[in-house]
Design a protein around this motif. Structure first.
Motif, PDB file in Angstrom:
ATOM      1  N   ALA A 142       0.833  -1.208   0.000  1.00  0.00           N
ATOM      2  CA  ALA A 142       0.000   0.000   0.000  1.00  0.00           C
ATOM      3  C   ALA A 142       0.866   1.255   0.000  1.00  0.00           C
ATOM      4  N   ARG A 143       1.931   1.256   0.811  1.00  0.00           N
ATOM      5  CA  ARG A 143       2.826   2.427   0.855  1.00  0.00           C
ATOM      6  C   ARG A 143       3.526   2.634  -0.480  1.00  0.00           C
ATOM      7  N   ILE A 144       4.001   1.535  -1.058  1.00  0.00           N
ATOM      8  CA  ILE A 144       4.721   1.653  -2.335  1.00  0.00           C
ATOM      9  C   ILE A 144       3.769   2.110  -3.441  1.00  0.00           C
ATOM     10  N   SER A 145       2.550   1.604  -3.445  1.00  0.00           N
ATOM     11  CA  SER A 145       1.574   2.003  -4.462  1.00  0.00           C
ATOM     12  C   SER A 145       1.305   3.497  -4.423  1.00  0.00           C
ATOM     13  N   THR A 146       1.310   4.045  -3.204  1.00  0.00           N
ATOM     14  CA  THR A 146       1.072   5.486  -3.055  1.00  0.00           C
ATOM     15  C   THR A 146       2.323   6.303  -3.361  1.00  0.00           C
ATOM     16  N   GLY A 147       3.459   5.874  -2.808  1.00  0.00           N
ATOM     17  CA  GLY A 147       4.686   6.657  -2.954  1.00  0.00           C
ATOM     18  C   GLY A 147       5.431   6.443  -4.251  1.00  0.00           C
ATOM     19  N   PHE A 148       5.301   5.232  -4.831  1.00  0.00           N
ATOM     20  CA  PHE A 148       6.037   4.897  -6.052  1.00  0.00           C
ATOM     21  C   PHE A 148       5.113   4.165  -7.025  1.00  0.00           C
ATOM     22  N   PRO A 149       4.109   4.872  -7.545  1.00  0.00           N
ATOM     23  CA  PRO A 149       3.098   4.208  -8.380  1.00  0.00           C
ATOM     24  C   PRO A 149       3.630   3.667  -9.703  1.00  0.00           C
ATOM     25  N   THR A 150       4.841   4.062 -10.090  1.00  0.00           N
ATOM     26  CA  THR A 150       5.412   3.552 -11.342  1.00  0.00           C
ATOM     27  C   THR A 150       6.294   2.326 -11.121  1.00  0.00           C
ATOM     28  N   LEU A 151       6.240   1.732  -9.936  1.00  0.00           N
ATOM     29  CA  LEU A 151       7.038   0.534  -9.659  1.00  0.00           C
ATOM     30  C   LEU A 151       6.843  -0.483 -10.779  1.00  0.00           C
ATOM     31  N   ASP A 152       7.952  -0.889 -11.398  1.00  0.00           N
ATOM     32  CA  ASP A 152       7.846  -1.846 -12.501  1.00  0.00           C
ATOM     33  C   ASP A 152       8.705  -3.088 -12.315  1.00  0.00           C
ATOM     34  N   THR A 153       9.456  -3.159 -11.210  1.00  0.00           N
ATOM     35  CA  THR A 153      10.289  -4.337 -10.969  1.00  0.00           C
ATOM     36  C   THR A 153      10.287  -4.665  -9.484  1.00  0.00           C
ATOM     37  N   VAL A 154       9.951  -5.900  -9.158  1.00  0.00           N
ATOM     38  CA  VAL A 154      10.042  -6.399  -7.791  1.00  0.00           C
ATOM     39  C   VAL A 154      10.984  -7.595  -7.796  1.00  0.00           C
ATOM     40  N   ILE A 155      12.007  -7.531  -6.945  1.00  0.00           N
ATOM     41  CA  ILE A 155      12.961  -8.634  -6.811  1.00  0.00           C
ATOM     42  C   ILE A 155      12.683  -9.331  -5.483  1.00  0.00           C
ATOM     43  N   ASN A 156      12.150 -10.519  -5.570  1.00  0.00           N
ATOM     44  CA  ASN A 156      11.725 -11.313  -4.417  1.00  0.00           C
ATOM     45  C   ASN A 156      12.920 -12.143  -3.949  1.00  0.00           C
ATOM     46  N   VAL A 159       4.702 -11.661  -1.076  1.00  0.00           N
ATOM     47  CA  VAL A 159       5.175 -10.486  -1.826  1.00  0.00           C
ATOM     48  C   VAL A 159       4.626 -10.506  -3.255  1.00  0.00           C
ATOM     49  N   ALA A 160       4.689 -11.657  -3.905  1.00  0.00           N
ATOM     50  CA  ALA A 160       4.151 -11.762  -5.262  1.00  0.00           C
ATOM     51  C   ALA A 160       2.674 -11.388  -5.276  1.00  0.00           C
ATOM     52  N   ASN A 161       1.918 -11.946  -4.348  1.00  0.00           N
ATOM     53  CA  ASN A 161       0.479 -11.697  -4.283  1.00  0.00           C
ATOM     54  C   ASN A 161       0.171 -10.220  -4.049  1.00  0.00           C
ATOM     55  N   ALA A 162       0.909  -9.594  -3.148  1.00  0.00           N
ATOM     56  CA  ALA A 162       0.620  -8.205  -2.781  1.00  0.00           C
ATOM     57  C   ALA A 162       1.005  -7.210  -3.868  1.00  0.00           C
ATOM     58  N   PHE A 163       2.084  -7.517  -4.620  1.00  0.00           N
ATOM     59  CA  PHE A 163       2.591  -6.534  -5.582  1.00  0.00           C
ATOM     60  C   PHE A 163       2.141  -6.765  -7.020  1.00  0.00           C
ATOM     61  N   LEU A 164       1.607  -7.918  -7.327  1.00  0.00           N
ATOM     62  CA  LEU A 164       1.169  -8.142  -8.709  1.00  0.00           C
ATOM     63  C   LEU A 164       0.100  -7.147  -9.170  1.00  0.00           C
ATOM     64  N   PRO A 165      -0.865  -6.762  -8.327  1.00  0.00           N
ATOM     65  CA  PRO A 165      -1.833  -5.764  -8.807  1.00  0.00           C
ATOM     66  C   PRO A 165      -1.180  -4.471  -9.276  1.00  0.00           C
ATOM     67  N   LEU A 166      -0.160  -3.996  -8.550  1.00  0.00           N
ATOM     68  CA  LEU A 166       0.544  -2.781  -8.963  1.00  0.00           C
ATOM     69  C   LEU A 166       1.356  -3.025 -10.231  1.00  0.00           C
ATOM     70  N   LEU A 167       2.057  -4.143 -10.277  1.00  0.00           N
ATOM     71  CA  LEU A 167       2.868  -4.437 -11.455  1.00  0.00           C
ATOM     72  C   LEU A 167       2.001  -4.553 -12.712  1.00  0.00           C
ATOM     73  N   LYS A 168       0.802  -5.107 -12.568  1.00  0.00           N
ATOM     74  CA  LYS A 168      -0.071  -5.287 -13.734  1.00  0.00           C
ATOM     75  C   LYS A 168      -0.617  -3.971 -14.271  1.00  0.00           C
ATOM     76  N   ARG A 169      -0.490  -2.900 -13.481  1.00  0.00           N
ATOM     77  CA  ARG A 169      -0.912  -1.582 -13.970  1.00  0.00           C
ATOM     78  C   ARG A 169       0.109  -0.974 -14.926  1.00  0.00           C
ATOM     79  N   GLN A 170       1.340  -1.499 -14.906  1.00  0.00           N
ATOM     80  CA  GLN A 170       2.396  -0.961 -15.762  1.00  0.00           C
ATOM     81  C   GLN A 170       2.306  -1.599 -17.149  1.00  0.00           C
ATOM     82  N   SER A 171       2.779  -0.875 -18.140  1.00  0.00           N
ATOM     83  CA  SER A 171       2.747  -1.422 -19.500  1.00  0.00           C
ATOM     84  C   SER A 171       3.781  -2.514 -19.702  1.00  0.00           C
TER      85      SER A 171
END
Length: 252
Positions: A72-86, A121-133
């Motif tokens: 939630a914090r990352i979605s608000t502060g860094f909405p262009t997040l396009d890479t998550v390294i798990n 982590v995958a579950n929580a961040f995939l919605p944000l990642l899927k918003r990116q092109s």
């Protein structure tokens, strides 16, 4: 995400040391905005102090509520997040030949961090990642996911499960904008092994590993075995018994 489309914003779990810190530094050097996350603030601060502009987030990936709050914090502060390294992970030696049972809390903690944490982590961040092109979810596996090391049975099992989960996720998201990648290290010289009395033999230098991993990412590969992990990937299929013996050869 191809070589011509560099990452703009990157989150690295387990970013306070080892492979996580190395990958964070590599992306930072390329101009990406990098956020490193982990349990120990002091470690994160020490890494970020070497790289101006790097952000830190304290989180226990084994706690789904903390992971959800981080997303939630990352979605608000860094909405262009396009890479998550798990990347977050721990490794403990367990000897089940001993008369006494292993500590269940230690057994559970390793599964919680290495497998459940990665899934959270995958579950929580995939919605944000899927918003990116164009985005990437990168899992750090292990050559021990192909051929287990008996002295670290829980670690080896979690990495085999990570490999399987990654394949399933890649299949599910094949038609999405998110590329599911697995980087598969050999033994690398990091403090993952700090609780062990002997350093693993034939460990790869961290800088060499990071260079090889980044090259694989640049090439757009979805499965990136590095060093001896390439050998284990092949031989686990054609001569599993032989290489199980080789990997677990007694050290004098």
């Amino acid at each position: 995400m191809s070589k011509s489309t560099p990452a703009s914003t990157v989150l690295v779990t387990g970013g306070g040391s080892g492979i996580g810190a190395g990958l964070a530094a590599a992306f930072h050097a390329r101009g990406a905005k990098v956020i490193i996350a982990g349990r120990t603030r002091e470690r994160l601060v020490a890494v970020a102090a070497k790289h101006r502009g790097m952000e830190i987030e304290v989180v226990d990936v084994a706690d789904p509520d903390e992971v959800g709050a981080l997303a939630a914090r990352i979605s608000t502060g860094f909405p262009t997040l396009d890479t998550v390294i798990n990347n977050a992970g721990i490794q403990t030696q367990f000897d089940f030949t001993r008369a006494e049972a292993a500590d269940p809390s230690l057994l559970g903690r390793e599964v919680d961090v290495n497998l459940k944490g990665l899934i959270f982590v995958a579950n929580a961040f995939l919605p944000l990642l899927k918003r990116q092109s164009n985005a990437r979810l990168i899992h750090i596996g292990s050559g021990l996911g192909y051929v287990p090391l008996a002295s670290v049975p829980v670690y080896s099992a979690t990495k085999a499960a990570v490999h399987s989960f990654t394949i399933s996720l890649r299949r599910q998201l094949a038609d999405s904008s998110v590329h599911i990648v697995e980087i598969i290290p050999p033994v690398v010289e990091t403090d993952l092994h700090r609780s062990q009395s002997l350093k693993p033999p034939r460990a790869m230098k961290l800088d060499a590993f990071i260079a090889a991993a980044m090259a694989g990412l640049d090439a757009g590969r979805t499965e990136i075995p590095v060093g001896l992990a390439k050998v284990l990937r092949i031989t686990s299929r054609i001569a599993p018994g032989l290489f199980l013996n080789i990997v677990n050869k007694r050290r004098g």
